[in-house]
Design an enzyme around this catalytic site. Structure first.
Site, PDB file in Angstrom:
ATOM      1  N   GLY A 199       0.783  -1.201  -0.044  1.00 11.49           N
ATOM      2  CA  GLY A 199       0.119  -0.024   0.009  1.00 11.49           C
ATOM      3  C   GLY A 199       0.697   1.154  -0.045  1.00 11.49           C
ATOM      4  N   CYS A 252     -27.218 -10.086 -15.902  1.00 11.10           N
ATOM      5  CA  CYS A 252     -26.809  -9.822 -17.330  1.00 11.10           C
ATOM      6  C   CYS A 252     -27.398 -10.345 -18.026  1.00 11.10           C
ATOM      7  CB  CYS A 252     -25.407 -10.454 -17.409  1.00 11.10           C
ATOM      8  SG  CYS A 252     -24.817 -10.300 -19.189  1.00 11.10           S
ATOM      9  N   CYS A 255     -18.353 -13.163 -19.718  1.00 13.99           N
ATOM     10  CA  CYS A 255     -19.597 -13.242 -20.175  1.00 13.99           C
ATOM     11  C   CYS A 255     -19.644 -14.099 -21.334  1.00 13.99           C
ATOM     12  CB  CYS A 255     -20.130 -11.831 -20.683  1.00 13.99           C
ATOM     13  SG  CYS A 255     -21.687 -11.679 -20.986  1.00 13.99           S
TER      14      CYS A 255
END
Ligand SMILES: Nc1ncnc2c1ncn2[C@@H]1O[C@H](COP(=O)(O)OP(=O)(O)O)[C@@H](O)[C@H]1O
Ligand SMILES: [Mg+2]
Lengths: 260, 289
Positions: B31, B240, B271
Protein backbone atom coordinates in the site's frame (compact mmCIF):
# COMPACT_ATOMS: atom_id res chain seq x y z
CA UNK A 1 -21.35 19.84 28.73
CA UNK A 2 -19.58 22.56 30.60
CA UNK A 3 -16.37 21.58 32.30
CA UNK A 4 -15.32 24.30 34.67
CA UNK A 5 -12.01 23.33 36.18
CA UNK A 6 -11.30 25.62 39.06
CA UNK A 7 -9.56 23.15 41.31
CA UNK A 8 -6.19 24.28 42.55
CA UNK A 9 -3.75 22.36 40.35
CA UNK A 10 -0.23 21.90 41.63
CA UNK A 11 1.62 22.05 38.33
CA UNK A 12 1.35 24.54 35.49
CA UNK A 13 -0.17 23.25 32.25
CA UNK A 14 2.57 24.90 30.23
CA UNK A 15 6.04 25.89 31.43
CA UNK A 16 8.18 27.99 29.14
CA UNK A 17 11.83 28.69 29.88
CA UNK A 18 14.21 30.94 27.97
CA UNK A 19 12.50 30.45 24.63
CA UNK A 20 14.45 32.08 21.80
CA UNK A 21 13.86 32.19 18.08
CA UNK A 22 16.05 34.05 15.57
CA UNK A 23 15.50 34.70 11.90
CA UNK A 24 19.11 34.85 10.81
CA UNK A 25 20.57 37.82 12.64
CA UNK A 26 17.12 39.20 13.49
CA UNK A 27 15.45 38.31 16.76
CA UNK A 28 11.99 36.80 16.53
CA UNK A 29 11.61 36.41 20.27
CA UNK A 30 14.24 36.12 22.97
CA UNK A 31 14.49 34.55 26.41
CA UNK A 32 10.75 34.25 27.01
CA UNK A 33 9.75 32.49 30.21
CA UNK A 34 6.33 32.04 31.78
CA UNK A 35 3.96 29.49 33.30
CA UNK A 36 0.36 28.94 32.26
CA UNK A 37 -1.97 27.35 34.78
CA UNK A 38 -4.99 25.24 33.89
CA UNK A 39 -8.05 27.38 33.23
CA UNK A 40 -5.96 30.49 32.80
CA UNK A 41 -6.10 32.94 29.90
CA UNK A 42 -2.77 34.58 29.12
CA UNK A 43 -2.76 37.61 26.84
CA UNK A 44 0.33 38.55 24.86
CA UNK A 45 0.35 42.18 23.73
CA UNK A 46 2.82 44.41 21.98
CA UNK A 47 3.13 46.47 18.85
CA UNK A 48 3.42 44.94 15.43
CA UNK A 49 6.75 43.16 14.97
CA UNK A 50 7.31 42.66 18.70
CA UNK A 51 7.47 38.87 18.33
CA UNK A 52 4.00 37.80 19.44
CA UNK A 53 3.24 35.56 16.47
CA UNK A 54 6.74 34.13 16.48
CA UNK A 55 6.38 33.17 20.13
CA UNK A 56 2.97 31.60 19.60
CA UNK A 57 4.01 29.56 16.60
CA UNK A 58 7.13 28.31 18.41
CA UNK A 59 4.99 27.30 21.39
CA UNK A 60 2.63 25.40 19.10
CA UNK A 61 5.53 23.68 17.37
CA UNK A 62 4.82 25.29 14.00
CA UNK A 63 8.43 26.33 13.69
CA UNK A 64 11.67 25.21 15.33
CA UNK A 65 13.16 27.18 18.21
CA UNK A 66 16.82 28.08 18.76
CA UNK A 67 16.93 27.79 22.53
CA UNK A 68 14.78 27.22 25.55
CA UNK A 69 12.43 24.64 26.96
CA UNK A 70 8.68 24.02 26.72
CA UNK A 71 6.90 21.63 29.03
CA UNK A 72 3.27 20.69 28.50
CA UNK A 73 1.72 18.77 31.34
CA UNK A 74 5.26 17.97 32.49
CA UNK A 75 6.34 16.61 29.08
CA UNK A 76 9.25 18.14 27.18
CA UNK A 77 7.58 19.35 23.99
CA UNK A 78 10.77 20.17 22.08
CA UNK A 79 12.16 16.69 22.72
CA UNK A 80 9.04 14.98 21.34
CA UNK A 81 9.04 13.21 18.00
CA UNK A 82 7.07 14.89 15.25
CA UNK A 83 4.47 12.13 15.50
CA UNK A 84 3.88 12.89 19.17
CA UNK A 85 3.78 16.62 18.61
CA UNK A 86 1.31 16.36 15.75
CA UNK A 87 -0.85 14.03 17.82
CA UNK A 88 -0.82 16.62 20.59
CA UNK A 89 -1.74 19.28 18.04
CA UNK A 90 -4.89 17.43 17.04
CA UNK A 91 -5.96 16.28 20.49
CA UNK A 92 -4.90 18.36 23.48
CA UNK A 93 -4.06 21.54 21.56
CA UNK A 94 -5.95 23.87 19.29
CA UNK A 95 -4.74 26.76 17.16
CA UNK A 96 -6.96 29.57 15.95
CA UNK A 97 -5.33 31.50 13.11
CA UNK A 98 -5.85 35.19 12.48
CA UNK A 99 -6.91 34.41 8.93
CA UNK A 100 -9.65 31.77 9.01
CA UNK A 101 -8.51 30.57 5.59
CA UNK A 102 -5.33 29.29 7.26
CA UNK A 103 -7.33 27.30 9.79
CA UNK A 104 -10.24 26.01 7.72
CA UNK A 105 -10.58 23.67 4.79
CA UNK A 106 -12.29 25.96 2.34
CA UNK A 107 -13.38 23.11 0.06
CA UNK A 108 -15.07 21.15 2.85
CA UNK A 109 -18.53 21.82 4.32
CA UNK A 110 -18.92 23.49 7.71
CA UNK A 111 -19.92 20.16 9.22
CA UNK A 112 -16.90 18.43 7.71
CA UNK A 113 -14.64 21.16 9.05
CA UNK A 114 -15.96 20.71 12.57
CA UNK A 115 -15.98 16.93 12.27
CA UNK A 116 -12.41 16.58 11.02
CA UNK A 117 -10.75 16.57 14.43
CA UNK A 118 -13.28 14.03 15.68
CA UNK A 119 -12.52 11.75 12.75
CA UNK A 120 -8.80 12.35 13.21
CA UNK A 121 -9.01 10.83 16.65
CA UNK A 122 -11.05 7.87 15.49
CA UNK A 123 -14.74 8.87 15.43
CA UNK A 124 -16.43 6.49 12.98
CA UNK A 125 -20.12 7.08 13.51
CA UNK A 126 -21.52 9.53 10.99
CA UNK A 127 -24.62 10.32 13.03
CA UNK A 128 -22.56 11.12 16.14
CA UNK A 129 -20.10 13.27 14.21
CA UNK A 130 -22.92 15.21 12.59
CA UNK A 131 -24.67 15.63 15.92
CA UNK A 132 -21.55 17.06 17.52
CA UNK A 133 -20.96 19.33 14.53
CA UNK A 134 -24.52 20.66 14.81
CA UNK A 135 -24.09 21.25 18.51
CA UNK A 136 -20.89 23.20 17.94
CA UNK A 137 -22.28 25.25 15.09
CA UNK A 138 -25.04 26.25 17.51
CA UNK A 139 -22.53 27.23 20.16
CA UNK A 140 -20.76 29.57 17.77
CA UNK A 141 -24.08 30.93 16.51
CA UNK A 142 -24.04 29.44 13.04
CA UNK A 143 -27.51 28.34 11.88
CA UNK A 144 -28.00 24.58 11.62
CA UNK A 145 -29.07 24.86 7.99
CA UNK A 146 -25.60 26.10 7.04
CA UNK A 147 -23.98 22.79 8.08
CA UNK A 148 -23.53 21.58 4.51
CA UNK A 149 -22.35 24.92 3.10
CA UNK A 150 -18.70 25.54 2.42
CA UNK A 151 -16.96 28.30 4.36
CA UNK A 152 -16.37 30.20 1.12
CA UNK A 153 -20.00 31.23 1.30
CA UNK A 154 -19.58 32.57 4.87
CA UNK A 155 -18.80 36.10 6.03
CA UNK A 156 -15.43 36.75 7.70
CA UNK A 157 -16.99 36.67 11.17
CA UNK A 158 -18.76 33.38 10.47
CA UNK A 159 -15.58 31.85 9.11
CA UNK A 160 -13.78 32.82 12.28
CA UNK A 161 -16.55 31.36 14.44
CA UNK A 162 -16.43 28.17 12.38
CA UNK A 163 -12.68 27.97 12.90
CA UNK A 164 -13.24 28.27 16.64
CA UNK A 165 -15.86 25.50 16.62
CA UNK A 166 -13.57 23.27 14.56
CA UNK A 167 -10.84 23.76 17.13
CA UNK A 168 -12.87 23.31 20.29
CA UNK A 169 -14.94 20.28 19.29
CA UNK A 170 -12.48 17.77 20.74
CA UNK A 171 -12.19 19.61 24.05
CA UNK A 172 -8.56 20.72 23.78
CA UNK A 173 -6.70 21.45 27.01
CA UNK A 174 -4.74 24.36 25.55
CA UNK A 175 -5.88 26.83 22.91
CA UNK A 176 -3.53 29.11 20.99
CA UNK A 177 -5.11 32.14 19.34
CA UNK A 178 -3.31 34.60 17.09
CA UNK A 179 -5.26 37.86 16.69
CA UNK A 180 -8.60 36.01 16.45
CA UNK A 181 -10.51 39.26 16.07
CA UNK A 182 -8.04 40.91 13.73
CA UNK A 183 -9.16 41.68 10.21
CA UNK A 184 -12.84 41.87 11.20
CA UNK A 185 -15.19 44.89 11.26
CA UNK A 186 -15.51 46.50 14.68
CA UNK A 187 -19.10 45.37 15.26
CA UNK A 188 -18.22 41.84 14.17
CA UNK A 189 -15.20 41.92 16.50
CA UNK A 190 -17.40 42.79 19.46
CA UNK A 191 -19.74 39.89 18.81
CA UNK A 192 -16.86 37.45 18.40
CA UNK A 193 -15.29 38.70 21.59
CA UNK A 194 -18.51 38.14 23.52
CA UNK A 195 -18.73 34.66 22.11
CA UNK A 196 -15.12 33.88 23.01
CA UNK A 197 -15.62 35.18 26.51
CA UNK A 198 -18.63 32.94 26.97
CA UNK A 199 -16.79 29.87 25.70
CA UNK A 200 -13.73 30.54 27.82
CA UNK A 201 -15.89 30.92 30.90
CA UNK A 202 -18.20 27.96 30.23
CA UNK A 203 -15.49 25.52 29.21
CA UNK A 204 -12.79 26.71 31.60
CA UNK A 205 -10.38 26.87 28.67
CA UNK A 206 -6.65 27.43 29.05
CA UNK A 207 -5.76 29.97 26.41
CA UNK A 208 -2.77 31.88 25.11
CA UNK A 209 -4.09 34.75 23.06
CA UNK A 210 -1.97 37.11 21.01
CA UNK A 211 -3.35 40.51 20.13
CA UNK A 212 -2.36 44.10 19.60
CA UNK A 213 -5.81 45.17 20.84
CA UNK A 214 -5.86 45.96 24.56
CA UNK A 215 -9.66 45.81 24.62
CA UNK A 216 -9.44 42.13 23.74
CA UNK A 217 -7.16 41.24 26.62
CA UNK A 218 -9.03 43.42 29.07
CA UNK A 219 -12.11 41.35 28.33
CA UNK A 220 -10.52 37.91 28.09
CA UNK A 221 -7.15 37.63 29.79
CA UNK A 222 -6.42 36.81 33.42
CA UNK A 223 -2.77 37.66 32.98
CA UNK A 224 -0.82 39.73 30.53
CA UNK A 225 2.63 39.61 28.98
CA UNK A 226 3.91 42.72 27.25
CA UNK A 227 6.46 42.22 24.48
CA UNK A 228 8.81 44.66 22.84
CA UNK A 229 11.47 43.82 20.27
CA UNK A 230 11.06 40.11 20.93
CA UNK A 231 11.43 40.37 24.68
CA UNK A 232 8.95 40.32 27.56
CA UNK A 233 9.17 43.71 29.28
CA UNK A 234 6.41 43.25 31.81
CA UNK A 235 3.98 40.59 32.98
CA UNK A 236 1.30 40.40 35.64
CA UNK A 237 -2.42 40.30 36.29
CA UNK A 238 -4.28 42.02 33.47
CA UNK A 239 -5.89 44.73 35.60
CA UNK A 240 -2.62 45.48 37.33
CA UNK A 241 -0.66 45.78 34.12
CA UNK A 242 -3.28 47.87 32.38
CA UNK A 243 -4.17 50.13 35.31
CA UNK A 244 -0.75 50.48 36.86
CA UNK A 245 1.86 49.75 34.21
CA UNK A 246 5.41 49.66 35.52
CA UNK A 247 7.50 49.55 32.38
CA UNK A 248 7.80 52.73 30.35
CA UNK A 249 6.87 50.90 27.16
CA UNK A 250 3.71 49.50 28.74
CA UNK A 251 2.80 52.98 29.93
CA UNK A 252 3.07 54.21 26.35
CA UNK A 253 1.06 51.26 25.12
CA UNK A 254 -1.72 51.77 27.66
CA UNK A 255 -1.90 55.51 27.18
CA UNK A 256 -2.50 54.85 23.49
CA UNK A 257 0.37 57.10 22.63
CA UNK A 258 1.67 54.19 20.60
CA UNK A 259 -0.43 53.44 17.58
CA UNK A 260 -0.26 49.67 17.63
CA UNK B 1 7.31 -11.24 -34.59
CA UNK B 2 9.56 -9.01 -32.49
CA UNK B 3 10.69 -5.68 -33.82
CA UNK B 4 14.48 -5.79 -33.41
CA UNK B 5 14.79 -2.01 -32.98
CA UNK B 6 13.57 -2.48 -29.41
CA UNK B 7 14.87 -4.28 -26.35
CA UNK B 8 12.56 -7.06 -25.11
CA UNK B 9 9.32 -5.38 -23.95
CA UNK B 10 10.58 -1.99 -25.17
CA UNK B 11 12.32 -0.80 -21.97
CA UNK B 12 16.08 -1.21 -21.60
CA UNK B 13 17.30 -3.65 -18.96
CA UNK B 14 18.56 -0.95 -16.62
CA UNK B 15 15.17 0.74 -16.54
CA UNK B 16 13.46 -2.59 -15.94
CA UNK B 17 15.79 -3.30 -13.03
CA UNK B 18 14.98 0.11 -11.55
CA UNK B 19 11.26 -0.60 -11.86
CA UNK B 20 11.67 -4.11 -10.38
CA UNK B 21 13.46 -2.65 -7.37
CA UNK B 22 10.53 -0.28 -6.89
CA UNK B 23 8.13 -3.21 -7.26
CA UNK B 24 9.96 -5.29 -4.66
CA UNK B 25 9.91 -2.40 -2.24
CA UNK B 26 6.22 -1.86 -2.95
CA UNK B 27 5.49 -5.53 -2.25
CA UNK B 28 7.49 -5.37 0.96
CA UNK B 29 5.49 -2.40 2.20
CA UNK B 30 1.94 -3.10 0.99
CA UNK B 31 0.00 0.00 0.00
CA UNK B 32 2.99 2.34 0.26
CA UNK B 33 3.61 4.55 -2.78
CA UNK B 34 7.16 4.04 -4.03
CA UNK B 35 8.55 6.79 -6.28
CA UNK B 36 10.14 5.63 -9.54
CA UNK B 37 11.68 7.35 -12.51
CA UNK B 38 8.88 6.97 -15.02
CA UNK B 39 10.07 6.75 -18.64
CA UNK B 40 8.61 8.31 -21.72
CA UNK B 41 6.57 5.66 -23.46
CA UNK B 42 5.44 5.76 -27.08
CA UNK B 43 1.85 6.50 -26.03
CA UNK B 44 0.09 9.34 -24.20
CA UNK B 45 -0.06 9.36 -20.38
CA UNK B 46 -3.81 8.79 -20.24
CA UNK B 47 -3.15 5.44 -21.90
CA UNK B 48 -1.70 3.78 -18.87
CA UNK B 49 2.01 4.33 -19.26
CA UNK B 50 2.51 3.46 -15.57
CA UNK B 51 0.85 0.09 -16.04
CA UNK B 52 2.72 -0.50 -19.29
CA UNK B 53 6.08 0.09 -17.60
CA UNK B 54 5.20 -2.26 -14.74
CA UNK B 55 4.08 -4.91 -17.21
CA UNK B 56 7.26 -4.43 -19.25
CA UNK B 57 9.38 -4.92 -16.14
CA UNK B 58 7.53 -8.13 -15.21
CA UNK B 59 7.19 -9.80 -18.61
CA UNK B 60 9.23 -12.85 -19.55
CA UNK B 61 9.13 -14.53 -22.98
CA UNK B 62 7.04 -17.38 -21.49
CA UNK B 63 4.29 -15.10 -20.22
CA UNK B 64 0.76 -15.04 -21.55
CA UNK B 65 -0.63 -11.53 -21.53
CA UNK B 66 -4.19 -10.30 -21.23
CA UNK B 67 -5.09 -6.62 -21.44
CA UNK B 68 -8.46 -5.22 -20.45
CA UNK B 69 -10.00 -1.79 -20.37
CA UNK B 70 -13.20 -1.45 -18.30
CA UNK B 71 -13.37 -5.23 -18.38
CA UNK B 72 -13.23 -5.52 -22.17
CA UNK B 73 -10.41 -6.98 -24.25
CA UNK B 74 -11.47 -5.31 -27.48
CA UNK B 75 -11.42 -1.58 -26.70
CA UNK B 76 -8.90 0.66 -28.45
CA UNK B 77 -6.79 1.11 -25.35
CA UNK B 78 -6.63 -2.61 -24.57
CA UNK B 79 -5.99 -3.57 -28.16
CA UNK B 80 -3.16 -1.09 -28.64
CA UNK B 81 -1.38 -2.08 -25.42
CA UNK B 82 -1.73 -5.75 -26.29
CA UNK B 83 -0.34 -5.09 -29.77
CA UNK B 84 2.48 -3.05 -28.27
CA UNK B 85 3.68 -6.02 -26.23
CA UNK B 86 3.12 -8.50 -29.05
CA UNK B 87 5.35 -6.35 -31.18
CA UNK B 88 8.02 -5.44 -28.60
CA UNK B 89 8.09 -8.67 -26.56
CA UNK B 90 6.60 -11.25 -28.87
CA UNK B 91 4.66 -12.76 -25.97
CA UNK B 92 1.56 -14.87 -26.34
CA UNK B 93 -1.70 -13.07 -25.68
CA UNK B 94 -5.09 -14.27 -24.55
CA UNK B 95 -8.52 -13.02 -23.64
CA UNK B 96 -9.09 -15.85 -21.18
CA UNK B 97 -8.52 -14.72 -17.59
CA UNK B 98 -7.62 -18.24 -16.49
CA UNK B 99 -4.91 -18.64 -19.14
CA UNK B 100 -3.13 -15.32 -18.56
CA UNK B 101 -0.04 -15.05 -16.40
CA UNK B 102 -0.03 -11.26 -16.50
CA UNK B 103 -3.19 -9.17 -16.82
CA UNK B 104 -2.90 -5.44 -17.35
CA UNK B 105 -6.12 -3.68 -16.46
CA UNK B 106 -7.77 -0.33 -16.48
CA UNK B 107 -10.79 0.12 -14.18
CA UNK B 108 -11.70 -3.52 -13.43
CA UNK B 109 -10.72 -6.72 -11.66
CA UNK B 110 -11.77 -9.81 -13.64
CA UNK B 111 -14.83 -11.67 -12.36
CA UNK B 112 -13.11 -15.05 -12.51
CA UNK B 113 -11.13 -15.44 -9.29
CA UNK B 114 -7.40 -15.02 -9.84
CA UNK B 115 -4.98 -17.70 -8.73
CA UNK B 116 -1.51 -17.93 -7.29
CA UNK B 117 1.15 -17.15 -9.86
CA UNK B 118 -0.90 -14.58 -11.74
CA UNK B 119 0.00 -10.89 -11.76
CA UNK B 120 -2.62 -8.17 -12.08
CA UNK B 121 -1.20 -4.81 -13.21
CA UNK B 122 -3.39 -1.74 -12.70
CA UNK B 123 -3.13 1.48 -14.67
CA UNK B 124 -3.38 4.32 -12.15
CA UNK B 125 -4.16 7.94 -13.02
CA UNK B 126 -3.93 9.47 -9.50
CA UNK B 127 -2.18 7.34 -6.88
CA UNK B 128 -2.68 9.66 -3.89
CA UNK B 129 -5.96 8.99 -2.07
CA UNK B 130 -5.55 12.14 0.05
CA UNK B 131 -5.08 14.41 -2.95
CA UNK B 132 -8.74 15.43 -3.11
CA UNK B 133 -8.54 17.27 0.21
CA UNK B 134 -4.84 18.00 0.61
CA UNK B 135 -3.09 19.10 -2.56
CA UNK B 136 0.35 19.52 -0.94
CA UNK B 137 2.51 16.49 -1.67
CA UNK B 138 4.83 17.20 1.29
CA UNK B 139 1.83 17.16 3.59
CA UNK B 140 0.25 13.97 2.19
CA UNK B 141 3.57 12.14 2.54
CA UNK B 142 3.72 13.27 6.15
CA UNK B 143 0.15 12.12 6.72
CA UNK B 144 0.97 8.64 5.40
CA UNK B 145 4.13 8.50 7.49
CA UNK B 146 2.27 9.43 10.66
CA UNK B 147 -0.91 7.50 9.80
CA UNK B 148 -2.98 10.67 9.98
CA UNK B 149 -5.92 9.43 7.97
CA UNK B 150 -8.79 11.40 9.52
CA UNK B 151 -9.03 13.33 6.27
CA UNK B 152 -10.06 10.21 4.37
CA UNK B 153 -13.16 10.00 6.51
CA UNK B 154 -13.81 13.71 5.96
CA UNK B 155 -14.12 12.84 2.29
CA UNK B 156 -16.64 10.09 3.05
CA UNK B 157 -18.44 12.42 5.48
CA UNK B 158 -18.80 15.00 2.71
CA UNK B 159 -20.20 12.31 0.47
CA UNK B 160 -22.91 11.33 2.92
CA UNK B 161 -23.68 14.96 3.79
CA UNK B 162 -24.19 15.80 0.14
CA UNK B 163 -25.77 12.62 -1.22
CA UNK B 164 -27.28 10.90 1.80
CA UNK B 165 -24.91 7.98 1.34
CA UNK B 166 -21.33 7.26 0.40
CA UNK B 167 -21.61 8.17 -3.26
CA UNK B 168 -18.00 7.38 -4.09
CA UNK B 169 -18.40 4.47 -6.46
CA UNK B 170 -14.97 4.36 -8.11
CA UNK B 171 -11.48 4.62 -6.63
CA UNK B 172 -13.02 3.85 -3.25
CA UNK B 173 -10.28 4.22 -0.61
CA UNK B 174 -8.98 1.19 1.26
CA UNK B 175 -6.67 0.49 4.15
CA UNK B 176 -4.00 -2.11 3.51
CA UNK B 177 -2.83 -4.52 6.22
CA UNK B 178 -4.08 -2.05 8.84
CA UNK B 179 -1.46 0.50 7.82
CA UNK B 180 -1.47 2.46 4.56
CA UNK B 181 -4.53 4.04 3.01
CA UNK B 182 -4.48 3.34 -0.72
CA UNK B 183 -6.35 4.37 -3.86
CA UNK B 184 -7.24 1.14 -5.68
CA UNK B 185 -7.34 3.07 -9.00
CA UNK B 186 -10.73 3.81 -10.58
CA UNK B 187 -12.13 0.29 -10.27
CA UNK B 188 -15.81 0.21 -9.25
CA UNK B 189 -16.23 -0.31 -5.53
CA UNK B 190 -17.96 -3.55 -6.49
CA UNK B 191 -14.45 -4.87 -7.11
CA UNK B 192 -13.00 -3.75 -3.76
CA UNK B 193 -13.63 -7.04 -1.95
CA UNK B 194 -11.56 -8.83 -4.62
CA UNK B 195 -8.53 -6.75 -3.62
CA UNK B 196 -8.39 -8.52 -0.27
CA UNK B 197 -6.82 -11.91 0.39
CA UNK B 198 -6.27 -12.38 -3.33
CA UNK B 199 -3.84 -15.18 -4.30
CA UNK B 200 -2.50 -13.12 -7.21
CA UNK B 201 0.12 -10.38 -7.04
CA UNK B 202 -1.44 -6.95 -7.57
CA UNK B 203 0.78 -4.15 -8.88
CA UNK B 204 -0.21 -0.52 -9.44
CA UNK B 205 1.63 1.83 -11.79
CA UNK B 206 1.07 5.59 -12.12
CA UNK B 207 3.16 6.92 -15.02
CA UNK B 208 2.59 10.65 -14.92
CA UNK B 209 2.78 10.71 -11.11
CA UNK B 210 5.76 8.35 -11.04
CA UNK B 211 4.49 6.07 -8.30
CA UNK B 212 4.31 2.30 -7.91
CA UNK B 213 2.47 0.45 -5.16
CA UNK B 214 1.44 -3.12 -4.61
CA UNK B 215 -0.59 -5.73 -2.78
CA UNK B 216 1.27 -8.98 -2.14
CA UNK B 217 -0.79 -12.19 -2.32
CA UNK B 218 -3.29 -12.75 0.47
CA UNK B 219 -2.87 -9.36 2.10
CA UNK B 220 -5.75 -7.75 3.91
CA UNK B 221 -7.55 -4.84 2.30
CA UNK B 222 -10.43 -3.07 4.03
CA UNK B 223 -12.70 -0.47 2.45
CA UNK B 224 -13.09 2.61 4.67
CA UNK B 225 -16.55 3.41 6.00
CA UNK B 226 -18.61 4.58 8.97
CA UNK B 227 -20.23 2.28 11.54
CA UNK B 228 -23.64 3.61 10.57
CA UNK B 229 -22.85 3.78 6.83
CA UNK B 230 -21.04 0.52 6.18
CA UNK B 231 -19.25 -0.14 2.90
CA UNK B 232 -21.32 -1.95 0.28
CA UNK B 233 -20.00 -3.44 -2.94
CA UNK B 234 -22.90 -2.28 -5.09
CA UNK B 235 -23.79 -2.97 -8.70
CA UNK B 236 -26.80 -2.36 -10.93
CA UNK B 237 -29.76 -4.35 -9.61
CA UNK B 238 -30.07 -6.51 -12.70
CA UNK B 239 -28.85 -9.77 -14.16
CA UNK B 240 -26.71 -9.79 -17.28
CA UNK B 241 -29.01 -9.68 -20.31
CA UNK B 242 -26.62 -11.86 -22.31
CA UNK B 243 -25.36 -14.53 -19.90
CA UNK B 244 -27.80 -14.19 -17.02
CA UNK B 245 -25.06 -13.72 -14.39
CA UNK B 246 -26.51 -12.36 -11.16
CA UNK B 247 -23.30 -11.43 -9.44
CA UNK B 248 -21.10 -9.77 -12.04
CA UNK B 249 -20.48 -6.06 -12.57
CA UNK B 250 -22.73 -4.72 -15.32
CA UNK B 251 -22.48 -1.99 -17.94
CA UNK B 252 -25.64 -0.23 -18.95
CA UNK B 253 -25.94 -0.13 -22.74
CA UNK B 254 -28.40 2.12 -24.58
CA UNK B 255 -29.81 0.03 -27.39
CA UNK B 256 -31.99 2.46 -29.36
CA UNK B 257 -33.23 6.03 -29.58
CA UNK B 258 -36.40 5.17 -27.70
CA UNK B 259 -34.64 4.74 -24.37
CA UNK B 260 -34.21 1.00 -24.71
CA UNK B 261 -31.35 -0.35 -22.65
CA UNK B 262 -29.72 -3.54 -21.62
CA UNK B 263 -27.33 -4.64 -18.90
CA UNK B 264 -24.33 -6.69 -19.83
CA UNK B 265 -21.27 -7.97 -17.98
CA UNK B 266 -18.46 -5.45 -18.18
CA UNK B 267 -16.06 -8.43 -18.12
CA UNK B 268 -16.41 -9.61 -21.73
CA UNK B 269 -14.36 -12.79 -21.26
CA UNK B 270 -16.44 -13.82 -18.26
CA UNK B 271 -19.68 -13.18 -20.15
CA UNK B 272 -18.55 -15.01 -23.30
CA UNK B 273 -17.39 -17.96 -21.19
CA UNK B 274 -20.76 -18.23 -19.49
CA UNK B 275 -22.62 -18.01 -22.79
CA UNK B 276 -20.38 -20.70 -24.29
CA UNK B 277 -21.25 -22.89 -21.29
CA UNK B 278 -24.92 -22.53 -22.12
CA UNK B 279 -26.00 -19.76 -19.75
CA UNK B 280 -28.39 -17.25 -21.26
CA UNK B 281 -29.85 -13.95 -20.19
CA UNK B 282 -33.02 -12.04 -21.04
CA UNK B 283 -31.83 -10.86 -24.44
CA UNK B 284 -29.49 -13.67 -25.43
CA UNK B 285 -29.78 -14.78 -29.03
CA UNK B 286 -32.06 -17.79 -28.90
CA UNK B 287 -31.96 -17.62 -25.11
CA UNK B 288 -34.83 -18.05 -22.71
CA UNK B 289 -37.19 -15.12 -22.49
N1 LIG C 1 9.36 34.20 8.68
C1 LIG C 1 10.11 35.25 9.08
N2 LIG C 1 11.32 35.48 8.55
C2 LIG C 1 12.10 36.51 8.94
N3 LIG C 1 11.73 37.38 9.89
C3 LIG C 1 10.53 37.21 10.48
C4 LIG C 1 9.65 36.14 10.10
N4 LIG C 1 8.53 36.22 10.83
C5 LIG C 1 8.70 37.30 11.65
N5 LIG C 1 9.89 37.90 11.44
C6 LIG C 1 10.43 39.06 12.16
O1 LIG C 1 10.43 38.74 13.55
C7 LIG C 1 9.98 39.85 14.30
C8 LIG C 1 8.73 39.49 15.07
O2 LIG C 1 7.66 39.28 14.15
P1 LIG C 1 6.23 38.70 14.58
O3 LIG C 1 6.45 37.57 15.47
O4 LIG C 1 5.45 38.49 13.36
O5 LIG C 1 5.64 39.92 15.41
P2 LIG C 1 4.14 40.28 15.79
O6 LIG C 1 3.30 39.05 15.65
O7 LIG C 1 4.25 40.76 17.17
O8 LIG C 1 3.71 41.34 14.86
C9 LIG C 1 9.78 40.97 13.31
O9 LIG C 1 10.99 41.72 13.25
C10 LIG C 1 9.55 40.27 12.02
O10 LIG C 1 9.95 41.06 10.93
MG1 LIG D 1 1.48 38.74 14.49
Amino acid sequence: MSIVQRMAPDTPLLQVDGLTKRYGARIGCADVSFDLWPGEVLGIVGESGSGKSTLLSCLAGHQPTDAGRIRFDGRDVLAMSETERRRLARTDWAYVHQNPRDGLRMGVSAGGNVGERLMAVGARNYGDIRGKALDWLGRVEIAADRIDDRPRAFSGGMQQRLQIARNLVTGPRLVFMDEPTGGLDVSVQARLLDLLRGLVRDLGLSVIIVTHDLAVVRLLADRLMVMKSGRVVEQGLTDQVLDDPQHAYTQLLVSSVLQV
Amino acid sequence: MTDQAYNFAYLDEQTKRMIRRALLKALAVPGYQVPFASREMPMPYGWGTGGVQVTAACLTPEDVLKVIDQGADDTTNAVSIRKFFQRTAGVAVTEATGEATIIQTRHRIPEQPLKAGQILVYQVPIPEPLRFLEPRETETRKMHELEEYGLMHVKLYEDIARHGQIATSYAYPVKVEGRYVMDPSPIPKFDNPKLSVNPAIQLFGAGREQRIYALPPFCNVVSLDFDDHPFRATKAAHDCDLCGAKDSYLDEVITDDAGGRMYVCSDTDFCAGRQAAGHAGRLAAGGKA
